[in-house]
Design a protein around this motif. Structure first.
Motif, PDB file in Angstrom:
ATOM      1  N   PRO A   1       0.810  -1.231   0.000  1.00  0.00           N
ATOM      2  CA  PRO A   1       0.000   0.000   0.000  1.00  0.00           C
ATOM      3  C   PRO A   1       0.840   1.277   0.000  1.00  0.00           C
ATOM      4  O   PRO A   1       0.517   2.247  -0.704  1.00  0.00           O
ATOM      5  CB  PRO A   1      -0.823  -0.117   1.287  1.00  0.00           C
ATOM      6  CG  PRO A   1      -0.922  -1.586   1.539  1.00  0.00           C
ATOM      7  CD  PRO A   1       0.375  -2.169   1.052  1.00  0.00           C
TER       8      PRO A   1
ATOM      9  N   THR B   1      -6.841  11.125   7.787  1.00  0.00           N
ATOM     10  CA  THR B   1      -7.681  10.884   6.607  1.00  0.00           C
ATOM     11  C   THR B   1      -6.871  10.283   5.465  1.00  0.00           C
ATOM     12  O   THR B   1      -7.302   9.325   4.819  1.00  0.00           O
ATOM     13  CB  THR B   1      -8.357  12.202   6.147  1.00  0.00           C
ATOM     14  OG1 THR B   1      -9.122  12.742   7.227  1.00  0.00           O
ATOM     15  CG2 THR B   1      -9.278  11.951   4.960  1.00  0.00           C
TER      16      THR B   1
ATOM     17  N   GLU C   1      -5.916   6.652   6.285  1.00  0.00           N
ATOM     18  CA  GLU C   1      -7.076   5.771   6.121  1.00  0.00           C
ATOM     19  C   GLU C   1      -7.396   5.559   4.649  1.00  0.00           C
ATOM     20  O   GLU C   1      -7.727   4.454   4.210  1.00  0.00           O
ATOM     21  CB  GLU C   1      -8.270   6.401   6.858  1.00  0.00           C
ATOM     22  CG  GLU C   1      -9.407   5.432   7.146  1.00  0.00           C
ATOM     23  CD  GLU C   1     -10.478   6.051   8.018  1.00  0.00           C
ATOM     24  OE1 GLU C   1     -11.609   5.513   7.998  1.00  0.00           O
ATOM     25  OE2 GLU C   1     -10.209   7.057   8.707  1.00  0.00           O
ATOM     26  N   TRP C   2      -7.274   6.648   3.869  1.00  0.00           N
ATOM     27  CA  TRP C   2      -7.597   6.559   2.437  1.00  0.00           C
ATOM     28  C   TRP C   2      -6.572   5.673   1.710  1.00  0.00           C
ATOM     29  O   TRP C   2      -6.944   4.804   0.921  1.00  0.00           O
ATOM     30  CB  TRP C   2      -7.634   7.956   1.824  1.00  0.00           C
ATOM     31  CG  TRP C   2      -8.155   7.963   0.417  1.00  0.00           C
ATOM     32  CD1 TRP C   2      -9.450   7.865   0.015  1.00  0.00           C
ATOM     33  CD2 TRP C   2      -7.363   8.072  -0.787  1.00  0.00           C
ATOM     34  NE1 TRP C   2      -9.526   7.907  -1.369  1.00  0.00           N
ATOM     35  CE2 TRP C   2      -8.262   8.033  -1.871  1.00  0.00           C
ATOM     36  CE3 TRP C   2      -6.000   8.206  -1.042  1.00  0.00           C
ATOM     37  CZ2 TRP C   2      -7.835   8.131  -3.192  1.00  0.00           C
ATOM     38  CZ3 TRP C   2      -5.575   8.293  -2.363  1.00  0.00           C
ATOM     39  CH2 TRP C   2      -6.489   8.251  -3.413  1.00  0.00           C
TER      40      TRP C   2
ATOM     41  N   ALA D   1      -4.794   3.319   3.002  1.00  0.00           N
ATOM     42  CA  ALA D   1      -4.967   1.938   3.472  1.00  0.00           C
ATOM     43  C   ALA D   1      -6.190   1.264   2.851  1.00  0.00           C
ATOM     44  O   ALA D   1      -6.262   0.033   2.769  1.00  0.00           O
ATOM     45  CB  ALA D   1      -5.088   1.922   4.992  1.00  0.00           C
ATOM     46  N   SER D   2      -7.156   2.079   2.404  1.00  0.00           N
ATOM     47  CA  SER D   2      -8.401   1.520   1.850  1.00  0.00           C
ATOM     48  C   SER D   2      -8.271   1.128   0.378  1.00  0.00           C
ATOM     49  O   SER D   2      -9.169   0.505  -0.185  1.00  0.00           O
ATOM     50  CB  SER D   2      -9.544   2.530   1.992  1.00  0.00           C
ATOM     51  OG  SER D   2      -9.356   3.632   1.097  1.00  0.00           O
ATOM     52  N   ILE D   3      -7.152   1.513  -0.255  1.00  0.00           N
ATOM     53  CA  ILE D   3      -6.972   1.203  -1.676  1.00  0.00           C
ATOM     54  C   ILE D   3      -6.719  -0.298  -1.835  1.00  0.00           C
ATOM     55  O   ILE D   3      -5.788  -0.831  -1.230  1.00  0.00           O
ATOM     56  CB  ILE D   3      -5.795   2.001  -2.267  1.00  0.00           C
ATOM     57  CG1 ILE D   3      -6.041   3.509  -2.129  1.00  0.00           C
ATOM     58  CG2 ILE D   3      -5.576   1.631  -3.730  1.00  0.00           C
ATOM     59  CD1 ILE D   3      -4.819   4.347  -2.453  1.00  0.00           C
ATOM     60  N   PRO D   4      -7.546  -0.977  -2.627  1.00  0.00           N
ATOM     61  CA  PRO D   4      -7.347  -2.420  -2.797  1.00  0.00           C
ATOM     62  C   PRO D   4      -6.046  -2.713  -3.544  1.00  0.00           C
ATOM     63  O   PRO D   4      -5.645  -1.947  -4.420  1.00  0.00           O
ATOM     64  CB  PRO D   4      -8.569  -2.862  -3.624  1.00  0.00           C
ATOM     65  CG  PRO D   4      -9.057  -1.616  -4.294  1.00  0.00           C
ATOM     66  CD  PRO D   4      -8.711  -0.482  -3.392  1.00  0.00           C
TER      67      PRO D   4
ATOM     68  N   CYS E   1      -9.546  12.458  -1.844  1.00  0.00           N
ATOM     69  CA  CYS E   1      -9.388  11.632  -0.643  1.00  0.00           C
ATOM     70  C   CYS E   1     -10.569  11.836   0.309  1.00  0.00           C
ATOM     71  O   CYS E   1     -10.569  12.764   1.127  1.00  0.00           O
ATOM     72  CB  CYS E   1      -8.084  11.973   0.057  1.00  0.00           C
ATOM     73  SG  CYS E   1      -6.649  11.773  -1.011  1.00  0.00           S
TER      74      CYS E   1
ATOM     75  N   ILE F   1     -13.341   9.447   2.749  1.00  0.00           N
ATOM     76  CA  ILE F   1     -13.728   8.142   3.293  1.00  0.00           C
ATOM     77  C   ILE F   1     -15.253   8.118   3.337  1.00  0.00           C
ATOM     78  O   ILE F   1     -15.857   8.796   4.182  1.00  0.00           O
ATOM     79  CB  ILE F   1     -13.158   7.921   4.709  1.00  0.00           C
ATOM     80  CG1 ILE F   1     -11.672   8.318   4.767  1.00  0.00           C
ATOM     81  CG2 ILE F   1     -13.359   6.478   5.148  1.00  0.00           C
ATOM     82  CD1 ILE F   1     -10.749   7.513   3.908  1.00  0.00           C
TER      83      ILE F   1
ATOM     84  N   GLN G   1     -17.642   6.236   4.427  1.00  0.00           N
ATOM     85  CA  GLN G   1     -18.373   5.908   5.657  1.00  0.00           C
ATOM     86  C   GLN G   1     -18.267   7.000   6.721  1.00  0.00           C
ATOM     87  O   GLN G   1     -19.023   7.014   7.684  1.00  0.00           O
ATOM     88  CB  GLN G   1     -17.907   4.567   6.246  1.00  0.00           C
ATOM     89  CG  GLN G   1     -16.437   4.494   6.609  1.00  0.00           C
ATOM     90  CD  GLN G   1     -15.588   3.943   5.478  1.00  0.00           C
ATOM     91  OE1 GLN G   1     -15.903   4.166   4.309  1.00  0.00           O
ATOM     92  NE2 GLN G   1     -14.525   3.221   5.819  1.00  0.00           N
ATOM     93  N   ASN G   2     -17.326   7.937   6.529  1.00  0.00           N
ATOM     94  CA  ASN G   2     -17.184   9.039   7.487  1.00  0.00           C
ATOM     95  C   ASN G   2     -17.915  10.303   7.033  1.00  0.00           C
ATOM     96  O   ASN G   2     -17.866  11.322   7.714  1.00  0.00           O
ATOM     97  CB  ASN G   2     -15.704   9.386   7.696  1.00  0.00           C
ATOM     98  CG  ASN G   2     -14.932   8.249   8.320  1.00  0.00           C
ATOM     99  OD1 ASN G   2     -15.504   7.425   9.032  1.00  0.00           O
ATOM    100  ND2 ASN G   2     -13.642   8.178   8.058  1.00  0.00           N
TER     101      ASN G   2
END
Length: 272
Positions: A3, A49, A52-53, A55-58, A71, A73, A75-76
């Motif tokens: 990542p 932020t 988290e962004w 880390a969320s990248i597949p 950027c 999120i 759910q936030n």
């Protein structure tokens, strides 16, 4: 691909960074410590932020690269529904790092899109810091104010206000402006009591005087770059410059409580 390697590739390739912290009222990860200042809170928000962004990248074999990094999120972030809009007041303060008038409209457009509204109830503008020895004058405010007036005329904004103007400058702006300032924020750190001449002028012309505790520079260029750098490993941040920060609050009118608050940030990479 790791990542942090993809994160570095994304930031190296991009030329624009748009960041939305989401609603900080519900963000437990920022409640672990109480920030000592607005600047520290903003740095924490940018760092958290982005982390988290990223880390969320597949994980992908062939990564896609973008010029604009958006950027957010999901759910936030809570958009305002049409049913609840009348019950809420959406207020923002725009901190400009550069004297680019187009930033005013860009920031308001991004706020409306991010929050799911067609109009902001109030916008207070904080002009960029001036060079040492230079004093804020009407000429600095006029181009920015004209942008705000255009947003009022097209019903993107209902009311517009200023920050840290003394009586003389507020009077000059009031007399010149087509759309009059509805409010002026005063930093009580610089004056423990509202200046009597400012109070009298504001009362006569129905301008609301508000207080704030923001520093003159909400976040420094170095502070912004540091927050970005700490969000992942091996990031190159020296060419990134902050254009503006918009802080919003959404208040339930009938109860006076904050339903949501957060930041929108816009930055550009210097091009050679």
């Amino acid at each position: 691909m790791e990542p942090h390697v993809y994160a570095k590739m994304l930031l190296d390739h991009a030329t624009t960074l748009k960041l939305h912290t989401g609603n900080l009222v519900n963000r437990s990860r920022l409640k672990k410590k109480c920030p000592s200042s607005q600047s520290e809170e903003l740095q924490d928000c940018i760092r958290a932020t982005l982390s988290e962004w990223f880390a969320s990248i597949p994980p992908v074999t062939e990564p896609e690269l973008y010029r604009i990094l958006d950027c957010t999120i999901p759910q936030n972030t809570e958009a305002i529904t049409p049913e609840e809009r009348e019950e809420l007041k959406v207020s923002v303060k725009l901190f400009l790092s550069e004297s680019d008038c187009s930033s005013v409209r860009n920031a308001v457009d991004m706020a409306c899109a991010s929050l799911g509204v067609s109009q902001l109830d109030s916008v207070i503008i904080a002009p960029p810091l001036l060079s040492e020895g230079e004093s804020l004058a009407l000429a600095h405010l006029q181009p920015l104010w004209e942008e705000l007036e255009g947003l009022v005329h097209c019903q993107k904004v209902a009311a517009i206000g200023t920050s840290d103007l003394d009586k003389t400058l507020l009077e000059q702006l009031y007399n010149w402006a087509q759309v009059k300032p509805s409010s002026n924020q005063v930093n009580l750190a610089s004056c423990c009591v509202m200046p009597p001449d400012l109070t009298a002028f504001a009362k006569e012309f129905d301008i609301q005087l508000l207080t704030h505790n923001d520093s003159k520079e909400l976040i420094s260029a170095e502070g912004f770059q540091e927050a970005v750098q700490e969000s992942s490993k091996d990031l190159q941040v020296a060419d990134w410059r902050l254009e503006w920060v918009l802080r919003y609050s959404i208040i339930v009118k009938s109860r006076g409580i904050i339903k949501a608050k957060g930041y929108l940030i816009h930055a550009k990479k210097k091009t050679q």
